[in-house]
Design an enzyme around this catalytic site. Structure first.
Site, PDB file in Angstrom:
ATOM      1  N   THR A 125      56.470   6.983 -51.265  1.00 12.53           N
ATOM      2  CA  THR A 125      56.692   6.983 -49.815  1.00 12.53           C
ATOM      3  C   THR A 125      58.085   7.519 -49.485  1.00 12.53           C
ATOM      4  OG1 THR A 125      57.113   5.496 -47.934  1.00 12.53           O
ATOM      5  CG2 THR A 125      57.263   4.520 -50.098  1.00 12.53           C
ATOM      6  N   ASP A 126      58.235   8.040 -48.286  1.00 12.88           N
ATOM      7  CA  ASP A 126      59.572   8.493 -47.856  1.00 12.88           C
ATOM      8  C   ASP A 126      60.540   7.325 -47.719  1.00 12.88           C
ATOM      9  OD1 ASP A 126      58.587   7.333 -45.486  1.00 12.88           O
ATOM     10  OD2 ASP A 126      59.045   9.063 -44.212  1.00 12.88           O
ATOM     11  N   GLU A 127      60.002   6.100 -47.683  1.00 17.26           N
ATOM     12  CA  GLU A 127      60.870   4.944 -47.479  1.00 17.26           C
ATOM     13  C   GLU A 127      61.773   4.690 -48.688  1.00 17.26           C
ATOM     14  OE1 GLU A 127      59.128   1.684 -45.363  1.00 17.26           O
ATOM     15  OE2 GLU A 127      57.631   2.969 -44.437  1.00 17.26           O
ATOM     16  N   TYR A 149      59.547  -3.912 -49.824  1.00 11.78           N
ATOM     17  CA  TYR A 149      58.447  -2.934 -49.951  1.00 11.78           C
ATOM     18  C   TYR A 149      58.970  -1.634 -50.550  1.00 11.78           C
ATOM     19  CZ  TYR A 149      55.411   0.935 -48.560  1.00 11.78           C
ATOM     20  OH  TYR A 149      54.667   2.091 -48.564  1.00 11.78           O
ATOM     21  N   LYS A 153      58.232   0.120 -54.209  1.00  9.77           N
ATOM     22  CA  LYS A 153      57.669   1.473 -54.315  1.00  9.77           C
ATOM     23  C   LYS A 153      58.608   2.384 -55.108  1.00  9.77           C
ATOM     24  CE  LYS A 153      54.408   2.970 -52.713  1.00  9.77           C
ATOM     25  NZ  LYS A 153      53.004   3.065 -53.215  1.00  9.77           N
TER      26      LYS A 153
END
Ligand code: NAD
Ligand code: TYD
Length: 337
Positions: A125-127, A149, A153
């Protein structure tokens, strides 16, 4: 037939991917492996459950006895399964560590033994880049996750890479921006706001509403993953972004306008702890492979709003009859200061 294992195929993006892949690849047989957590639902796959080219397996990716043999016989693994909601990670992170990190480890161990495996797609994810005040993240940027989260990831993202570097597992890592589209669980901002507004329930906007997300239509995401399965280089990371940077307040106003609802239904609420201000992706690397997003944002948004308006059968049981959802909603929104 090409054997494709889709973990988390009963979730939002996974179910869209299964449906897209069945339509696009007549030579693929897909197996969905999904634990059916609160976010995974048979309803998401209602029209493909009986497809002869699709097999549904109920199971946990952390269970090597179930997941191992499925990975070992796959030609392609697309690993979507994860705990995904930041607000839930802030409340209790244990399931995120277990599924996102340990579950990925179980799949990667099995991938070492898979004789016919040609791609293991780690859906990241970009997060993982953390908050990006200006500019856009490239695949070489530092990972600075800021909540449990995104930290889980990021752990899985680098663990997957390590299995390429160490054991030659054919891993690629994708980092997509915020997806939108049908079948997204109504805890995420868009389906939550649309379904609240159908019933004239106020929409809880965090902080000053100035946080920015880059919106990617889920089918553009599916097309990108498909392209990467064919054309990526093993061991590489690819950003997948829609190029639609929107402030939450502007997104909310667009939804209100589409639904012809008044701005008085916006309810400012205290900010999310550690709320990342902005995500933005540089997608040059993926675009060099010939991919570009096809869904214009305003059209995609209008279609998505219309989908939730037309498919109350899909979301009303969650919001009205699932005690776990009610408990979550109360804890997240009603009991916050
Ligand atoms: P989702 O929460 O809608 O679906 C997750 C699915 O995984 C569910 O079907 C759930 O039952 C399943 N699952 C959870 N734990 C499992 C376990 N232990 N074993 C087997 N199945 C399990 O999530 P989503 O939005 O579809 O996201 C899919 C993937 O894409 C995730 O890896 C997420 O991190 C990533 N991602 C999502 C977005 C987004 O905007 N939604 C953006 C970038 C990346
Ligand atoms: P979300 O859909 O949870 O995705 P993510 O946190 O993974 O980006 O949230 C998208 C944005 O919307 C994020 O900046 C937080 C904000 N938001 C609200 O303002 N109110 C809400 O009730 C929710 C769920 C999110």
């Amino acid at each position: 037939m090409v054997e494709v294992l889709v973990t988390g195929g009963a979730g939002f993006i996974g179910s869209n991917f299964v449906r897209y892949a069945l339509q696009t690849h007549p030579d693929w047989h897909l197996t969905t492996l999904d634990k059916l957590t609160y976010a995974g639902r048979r309803e998401n796959l209602h029209d493909v459950m009986d497809d002869p080219r699709h097999t549904f397996v109920l199971g946990d990716i952390c269970n090597a006895d179930i997941a191992g043999p499925l990975v070992e016989r796959a030609n392609i693994v697309v690993h979507f399964a994860a705990e995904t909601h930041v607000d839930r990670a802030i409340m209790a992170a244990g399931d995120f560590i277990r599924t996102d990190v340990e579950g990925t480890f179980v799949l990667l161990e099995a991938a070492r033994r898979a004789p016919g495996l040609r791609r293991f797609v780690q859906i990241s994810t970009d997060e993982v880049y953390g908050s990006v005040p200006e500019g856009a993240s490239t695949e070489h940027d530092e990972l600075k996750p800021r909540n449990p989260y995104s930290a889980s990831k990021a752990g899985a993202d680098r663990l997957a890479y390590s299995y390429f570097a160490t054991y030659d597992v054919p891993v690629i890592v994708t980092r997509a921006s915020n997806n939108y589209g049908p079948y997204q669980f109504p805890e995420k901002v868009l389906p939550l706001f649309v379904t609240n507004l159908v019933d004239n329930i106020p929409v809880p906007l965090y902080g000053d509403g100035g946080n920015v997300r880059d919106w990617l239509h889920v089918l553009d995401h599916c097309r990108a993953v498909d392209r990467l399965i064919d054309d990526a280089r093993n061991g590489e990371v690819y950003n997948i972004g829609g190029g639609n940077e929107v402030r939450n307040l502007d997104l909310t106003h667009r939804v209100l306008d589409l639904m012809e609802k008044p701005a008085s239904l916006i309810k400012p609420v205290p900010d999310r702890p550690g709320h990342d201000r902005r995500y933005a992706l540089d997608t040059t690397k993926l675009r060099a492979l010939g991919w570009a997003p096809q869904v214009p944002f305003l059209q995609g948004l209008a279609e998505t709003v219309a989908w939730y308006q037309a498919n109350e059968w899909w979301w009303r049981p969650i919001k009205e009859r699932d005690p776990a959802f009610k408990a979550y909603y109360e804890a997240q929104y009603d009991r916050r200061p």
